[in-house]
Scaffold this active site. Structure first.
Site, PDB file in Angstrom:
ATOM      1  N   ASN A  12       0.864  -1.186   0.000  1.00 10.09           N
ATOM      2  CA  ASN A  12       0.000   0.000   0.000  1.00 10.09           C
ATOM      3  C   ASN A  12       0.907   1.245   0.000  1.00 10.09           C
ATOM      4  O   ASN A  12       1.679   1.452   0.933  1.00 10.09           O
ATOM      5  CB  ASN A  12      -0.894  -0.043   1.254  1.00 10.09           C
ATOM      6  CG  ASN A  12      -1.796   1.168   1.351  1.00 10.09           C
ATOM      7  OD1 ASN A  12      -1.368   2.287   1.111  1.00 10.09           O
ATOM      8  ND2 ASN A  12      -3.049   0.956   1.735  1.00 10.09           N
ATOM      9  N   HIS A  15       1.051   6.256   1.733  1.00 11.85           N
ATOM     10  CA  HIS A  15       1.793   7.239   2.520  1.00 11.85           C
ATOM     11  C   HIS A  15       2.950   7.879   1.765  1.00 11.85           C
ATOM     12  O   HIS A  15       3.518   8.874   2.234  1.00 11.85           O
ATOM     13  CB  HIS A  15       2.200   6.640   3.864  1.00 11.85           C
ATOM     14  CG  HIS A  15       0.978   6.360   4.686  1.00 11.85           C
ATOM     15  ND1 HIS A  15      -0.018   7.298   4.859  1.00 11.85           N
ATOM     16  CD2 HIS A  15       0.541   5.246   5.322  1.00 11.85           C
ATOM     17  CE1 HIS A  15      -0.993   6.775   5.575  1.00 11.85           C
ATOM     18  NE2 HIS A  15      -0.679   5.526   5.859  1.00 11.85           N
ATOM     19  N   ARG A  23       3.222  18.760   1.150  1.00 10.54           N
ATOM     20  CA  ARG A  23       3.808  19.950   0.536  1.00 10.54           C
ATOM     21  C   ARG A  23       3.037  20.428  -0.687  1.00 10.54           C
ATOM     22  O   ARG A  23       3.487  21.336  -1.369  1.00 10.54           O
ATOM     23  CB  ARG A  23       5.247  19.623   0.077  1.00 10.54           C
ATOM     24  CG  ARG A  23       6.275  19.704   1.155  1.00 10.54           C
ATOM     25  CD  ARG A  23       6.541  21.171   1.497  1.00 10.54           C
ATOM     26  NE  ARG A  23       7.501  21.250   2.568  1.00 10.54           N
ATOM     27  CZ  ARG A  23       8.805  21.451   2.397  1.00 10.54           C
ATOM     28  NH1 ARG A  23       9.304  21.583   1.193  1.00 10.54           N
ATOM     29  NH2 ARG A  23       9.598  21.520   3.427  1.00 10.54           N
ATOM     30  N   HIS A  48      -5.690   3.569  -1.349  1.00  7.21           N
ATOM     31  CA  HIS A  48      -7.009   3.895  -0.785  1.00  7.21           C
ATOM     32  C   HIS A  48      -7.339   5.320  -1.202  1.00  7.21           C
ATOM     33  O   HIS A  48      -6.619   6.247  -0.833  1.00  7.21           O
ATOM     34  CB  HIS A  48      -6.919   3.776   0.745  1.00  7.21           C
ATOM     35  CG  HIS A  48      -8.216   3.989   1.455  1.00  7.21           C
ATOM     36  ND1 HIS A  48      -8.372   3.731   2.798  1.00  7.21           N
ATOM     37  CD2 HIS A  48      -9.428   4.434   1.030  1.00  7.21           C
ATOM     38  CE1 HIS A  48      -9.613   4.005   3.163  1.00  7.21           C
ATOM     39  NE2 HIS A  48     -10.272   4.444   2.105  1.00  7.21           N
ATOM     40  N   ARG A  50      -9.619   8.251  -0.558  1.00  7.44           N
ATOM     41  CA  ARG A  50     -10.552   8.693   0.481  1.00  7.44           C
ATOM     42  C   ARG A  50     -11.391   9.868   0.000  1.00  7.44           C
ATOM     43  O   ARG A  50     -10.965  10.636  -0.860  1.00  7.44           O
ATOM     44  CB  ARG A  50      -9.762   9.127   1.723  1.00  7.44           C
ATOM     45  CG  ARG A  50      -9.195   7.971   2.509  1.00  7.44           C
ATOM     46  CD  ARG A  50      -8.508   8.448   3.777  1.00  7.44           C
ATOM     47  NE  ARG A  50      -8.267   7.322   4.665  1.00  7.44           N
ATOM     48  CZ  ARG A  50      -9.150   6.851   5.556  1.00  7.44           C
ATOM     49  NH1 ARG A  50     -10.311   7.447   5.717  1.00  7.44           N
ATOM     50  NH2 ARG A  50      -8.851   5.817   6.301  1.00  7.44           N
ATOM     51  N   ARG A  54      -6.885  12.876   1.130  1.00  7.02           N
ATOM     52  CA  ARG A  54      -5.708  13.289   1.914  1.00  7.02           C
ATOM     53  C   ARG A  54      -4.409  12.716   1.352  1.00  7.02           C
ATOM     54  O   ARG A  54      -3.346  13.231   1.636  1.00  7.02           O
ATOM     55  CB  ARG A  54      -5.868  12.886   3.379  1.00  7.02           C
ATOM     56  CG  ARG A  54      -5.815  11.404   3.608  1.00  7.02           C
ATOM     57  CD  ARG A  54      -5.942  11.063   5.062  1.00  7.02           C
ATOM     58  NE  ARG A  54      -7.295  11.253   5.559  1.00  7.02           N
ATOM     59  CZ  ARG A  54      -7.760  10.674   6.661  1.00  7.02           C
ATOM     60  NH1 ARG A  54      -6.970   9.918   7.402  1.00  7.02           N
ATOM     61  NH2 ARG A  54      -8.994  10.861   7.040  1.00  7.02           N
ATOM     62  N   HIS A  55      -4.495  11.632   0.578  1.00  3.06           N
ATOM     63  CA  HIS A  55      -3.262  11.115  -0.042  1.00  3.06           C
ATOM     64  C   HIS A  55      -3.486  10.789  -1.523  1.00  3.06           C
ATOM     65  O   HIS A  55      -3.089  11.565  -2.370  1.00  3.06           O
ATOM     66  CB  HIS A  55      -2.622   9.964   0.755  1.00  3.06           C
ATOM     67  CG  HIS A  55      -3.555   8.991   1.411  1.00  3.06           C
ATOM     68  ND1 HIS A  55      -4.530   8.313   0.719  1.00  3.06           N
ATOM     69  CD2 HIS A  55      -3.645   8.584   2.710  1.00  3.06           C
ATOM     70  CE1 HIS A  55      -5.179   7.516   1.548  1.00  3.06           C
ATOM     71  NE2 HIS A  55      -4.691   7.666   2.767  1.00  3.06           N
ATOM     72  N   GLU A  75      -8.840   0.597  -2.669  1.00  2.00           N
ATOM     73  CA  GLU A  75      -9.774   0.596  -1.544  1.00  2.00           C
ATOM     74  C   GLU A  75     -10.617   1.861  -1.629  1.00  2.00           C
ATOM     75  O   GLU A  75     -10.077   2.954  -1.829  1.00  2.00           O
ATOM     76  CB  GLU A  75      -9.007   0.615  -0.228  1.00  2.00           C
ATOM     77  CG  GLU A  75      -8.107  -0.582  -0.033  1.00  2.00           C
ATOM     78  CD  GLU A  75      -7.154  -0.378   1.132  1.00  2.00           C
ATOM     79  OE1 GLU A  75      -7.170   0.706   1.748  1.00  2.00           O
ATOM     80  OE2 GLU A  75      -6.391  -1.296   1.403  1.00  2.00           O
ATOM     81  N   THR A 105      -7.417   6.647  10.485  1.00  2.00           N
ATOM     82  CA  THR A 105      -7.262   5.528   9.566  1.00  2.00           C
ATOM     83  C   THR A 105      -8.533   4.694   9.630  1.00  2.00           C
ATOM     84  O   THR A 105      -9.411   4.967  10.461  1.00  2.00           O
ATOM     85  CB  THR A 105      -6.007   4.691   9.915  1.00  2.00           C
ATOM     86  OG1 THR A 105      -5.838   3.659   8.924  1.00  2.00           O
ATOM     87  CG2 THR A 105      -6.117   4.040  11.284  1.00  2.00           C
ATOM     88  N   THR A 106      -8.656   3.710   8.762  1.00  2.00           N
ATOM     89  CA  THR A 106      -9.864   2.882   8.744  1.00  2.00           C
ATOM     90  C   THR A 106     -10.093   2.282  10.129  1.00  2.00           C
ATOM     91  O   THR A 106      -9.202   1.658  10.693  1.00  2.00           O
ATOM     92  CB  THR A 106      -9.702   1.757   7.693  1.00  2.00           C
ATOM     93  OG1 THR A 106      -9.279   2.354   6.458  1.00  2.00           O
ATOM     94  CG2 THR A 106     -11.000   1.019   7.481  1.00  2.00           C
ATOM     95  N   GLU A 156     -11.196  -9.227   2.760  1.00  2.00           N
ATOM     96  CA  GLU A 156      -9.950  -8.860   3.423  1.00  2.00           C
ATOM     97  C   GLU A 156     -10.283  -8.745   4.902  1.00  2.00           C
ATOM     98  O   GLU A 156     -11.141  -7.948   5.299  1.00  2.00           O
ATOM     99  CB  GLU A 156      -9.389  -7.541   2.887  1.00  2.00           C
ATOM    100  CG  GLU A 156      -8.104  -7.168   3.625  1.00  2.00           C
ATOM    101  CD  GLU A 156      -7.369  -5.987   3.016  1.00  2.00           C
ATOM    102  OE1 GLU A 156      -7.505  -5.753   1.806  1.00  2.00           O
ATOM    103  OE2 GLU A 156      -6.669  -5.296   3.778  1.00  2.00           O
ATOM    104  N   HIS A 191      -4.074  -4.337   7.809  1.00  2.00           N
ATOM    105  CA  HIS A 191      -4.214  -3.234   8.760  1.00  2.00           C
ATOM    106  C   HIS A 191      -3.331  -3.458   9.975  1.00  2.00           C
ATOM    107  O   HIS A 191      -3.485  -4.425  10.704  1.00  2.00           O
ATOM    108  CB  HIS A 191      -5.665  -2.991   9.210  1.00  2.00           C
ATOM    109  CG  HIS A 191      -5.908  -1.521   9.379  1.00  2.00           C
ATOM    110  ND1 HIS A 191      -5.493  -0.834  10.486  1.00  2.00           N
ATOM    111  CD2 HIS A 191      -6.445  -0.615   8.552  1.00  2.00           C
ATOM    112  CE1 HIS A 191      -5.786   0.431  10.333  1.00  2.00           C
ATOM    113  NE2 HIS A 191      -6.364   0.599   9.168  1.00  2.00           N
ATOM    114  N   GLY A 214       0.877  -1.207   4.501  1.00  2.00           N
ATOM    115  CA  GLY A 214       1.237   0.133   4.089  1.00  2.00           C
ATOM    116  C   GLY A 214       2.083   0.879   5.094  1.00  2.00           C
ATOM    117  O   GLY A 214       3.296   1.032   4.934  1.00  2.00           O
ATOM    118  N   HIS A 215       1.451   1.325   6.170  1.00  2.00           N
ATOM    119  CA  HIS A 215       2.083   2.280   7.067  1.00  2.00           C
ATOM    120  C   HIS A 215       3.447   1.811   7.569  1.00  2.00           C
ATOM    121  O   HIS A 215       4.451   2.537   7.465  1.00  2.00           O
ATOM    122  CB  HIS A 215       1.137   2.564   8.244  1.00  2.00           C
ATOM    123  CG  HIS A 215       1.668   3.547   9.220  1.00  2.00           C
ATOM    124  ND1 HIS A 215       2.179   3.178  10.440  1.00  2.00           N
ATOM    125  CD2 HIS A 215       1.796   4.884   9.148  1.00  2.00           C
ATOM    126  CE1 HIS A 215       2.589   4.249  11.086  1.00  2.00           C
ATOM    127  NE2 HIS A 215       2.363   5.294  10.329  1.00  2.00           N
TER     128      HIS A 215
END
Ligand code: PXP
Length: 238
Positions: A12, A15, A23, A48, A50, A54-55, A75, A105-106, A156, A191, A214-215
């Site tokens: 994922n 991030h 930025r 993902h 959203r 945001r990303h 996602e 987060t989710t 999932e 997750h 991901g994270h």
């Protein structure tokens, strides 16, 4: 059940986009990260999109759908806005998630049993467009049963509780995996997975075939480099 597949790692790259958006810049580019992750052995790229963007942005998905060599898993929440984006961008697979505005987060899996008809109709429309479907659910027997319906290929399982509390949750994940496979669903997990908790999960629920991470993986990449980070996670799936 005997394992007859090789476990897949879905990387994922949200991030990487988080850093770019911080930025409002053009880099780092999540597509560049996706291509590096694939080169290192990832079987799939996950993003993902959203509601608050945001990303990941729609243009990221458009570019990834054209360039990812493995499989692109997007996602998204089951909203009209997301449906339009998914039908425009046509990723290989969509994982439907629950999304609450403002969440960090989710926060949990989809409540499939309480909105089965709506989810079935959403998945049927994606299927008609040639997009495979997965539902992100808690490892709950009722939710697994509810997920077994035409148009749904996969579940999932939410590993957030396992990541936070460990213990008995592993048993729930293993039981949900067995049931899902008996009902004809492929099984992914994701997750909160990291270099510490991944291997015990693989050993405790060996029939999970795909892991979306991901994270922690992107965080480790800050220190190790992305290719090395992906390889470390792959070693734990062997
Ligand atoms: N799977 C799903 C459905 C998710 O929503 C997320 C977070 O976007 C992940 C996997 C990856 O979780 P993490 O970033 O904690 O590895």
């Amino acid at each position: 059940m005997t394992q007859v597949f090789s476990r897949r790692l879905g990387v994922n790259v949200d991030h990487v986009a988080t850093l770019r958006q911080a930025r409002q810049a053009r880099y780092p580019d999540p597509l560049a990260a996706a291509l590096i992750a694939e080169r290192a052995g990832a079987a799939q790229i996950t993003v993902h999109i959203r509601g608050d963007r945001r990303h990941i942005q729609e243009h990221d998905i458009t570019r990834m759908a054209a360039s990812v060599q493995t499989l692109l898993n997007v996602e998204a929440a089951a909203t009209d806005e997301m449906e339009a984006i998914l039908l425009r961008t046509r990723p290989h697979r969509v994982t439907l998630v629950a999304e609450r505005a403002g969440e960090v987060t989710t926060e949990g899996g989809l409540n499939v049993s309480s909105q089965r008809d709506g989810i079935a109709a959403f998945c049927a429309r994606l299927h008609a467009a040639g997009i495979r479907t997965s539902l992100f659910i808690d490892p709950d027997i009722e939710q697994v049963h509810a997920s077994a319906m035409p148009g749904v290929d996969m579940v999932e399982l939410n590993t957030a509780r396992w990541a936070e509390h460990g213990g008995h949750e592993l048993h729930r994940l293993a039981r949900a995996t067995t049931l899902a496979r008996e009902l004809g669903l492929a099984v992914a997990a994701g997750h909160g997975l990291n270099l510490q908790n991944l291997r015990p999960l693989v050993l405790g629920a060996p029939d999970i075939e795909e892991y979306n991470i991901g994270h922690a993986l992107i965080g480790d990449a800050v220190f190790l480099g992305l290719e090395a980070s992906v390889r470390r996670y792959l070693e734990l799936l062997a």
